[in-house]
Design a protein around this motif. Structure first.
Motif, PDB file in Angstrom:
ATOM      1  N   VAL A  12      37.906  34.552  39.160  1.00  0.00           N
ATOM      2  CA  VAL A  12      38.278  34.025  40.467  1.00  0.00           C
ATOM      3  C   VAL A  12      37.263  34.499  41.498  1.00  0.00           C
ATOM      4  CG1 VAL A  12      39.792  35.983  40.997  1.00  0.00           C
ATOM      5  CG2 VAL A  12      40.216  33.771  42.087  1.00  0.00           C
ATOM      6  N   LEU A  18      45.435  35.578  41.847  1.00  0.00           N
ATOM      7  CA  LEU A  18      45.850  35.423  40.456  1.00  0.00           C
ATOM      8  C   LEU A  18      47.236  36.024  40.317  1.00  0.00           C
ATOM      9  CD1 LEU A  18      42.731  36.477  38.303  1.00  0.00           C
ATOM     10  CD2 LEU A  18      43.744  34.197  38.418  1.00  0.00           C
ATOM     11  N   VAL A 114      40.433  40.555  34.303  1.00  0.00           N
ATOM     12  CA  VAL A 114      40.344  39.937  35.627  1.00  0.00           C
ATOM     13  C   VAL A 114      38.932  40.168  36.145  1.00  0.00           C
ATOM     14  CG1 VAL A 114      41.126  40.037  38.023  1.00  0.00           C
ATOM     15  CG2 VAL A 114      42.788  40.197  36.150  1.00  0.00           C
TER      16      VAL A 114
END
Length: 118
Positions: A12, A18, A114
């Protein structure tokens, strides 16, 4: 025994959001405190957020306070981590954990990556 499976990680851009999920097996999920931790490359695993078995109390690391929200749905045996206003320094593998008490975690998931790009 509790088995934990994280999902929802990904790539992202900075400023994005998220939502991580952690699905737990076992009928005793509702009796466990749940936590989220993360580990960045070359760094130690660090605490991110935690929630008591009832959801009545939550705890956050200073670095994520006001940006991340932990919640749980005991009917679905799932704990969530909503992450907003993501920063590149949030890049890490995120793990969920379960324990009888907050701060004492016995069960760990395998983690979800992530990555926040600048």
């Amino acid at each position: 025994q509790v088995q934990l499976v994280e999902s929802g990680g990904g790539l992202v851009q900075a400023g994005g959001s998220l939502r991580l999920s952690c699905a737990a097996s076992g009928r005793t999920f509702a009796s466990y405190a749940m936590g989220w931790f993360r580990q960045a490359p070359g760094k130690e695993r660090e605490f991110v957020a935690a929630i008591t078995w009832s959801g009545g109390s939550t705890y956050y690391a200073d670095s994520v306070k006001g940006r991340f929200t932990i919640s749980r749905d005991n009917a679905k045996n799932t704990v969530y981590l909503q992450m907003n206003s993501l920063k590149p320094e949030d890049t890490a593998v995120y793990y969920c954990a379960a324990g009888v008490l907050h701060g004492s975690y016995n069960y760990w998931g395998q983690g979800t990556q992530v990555t926040v790009s600048s």
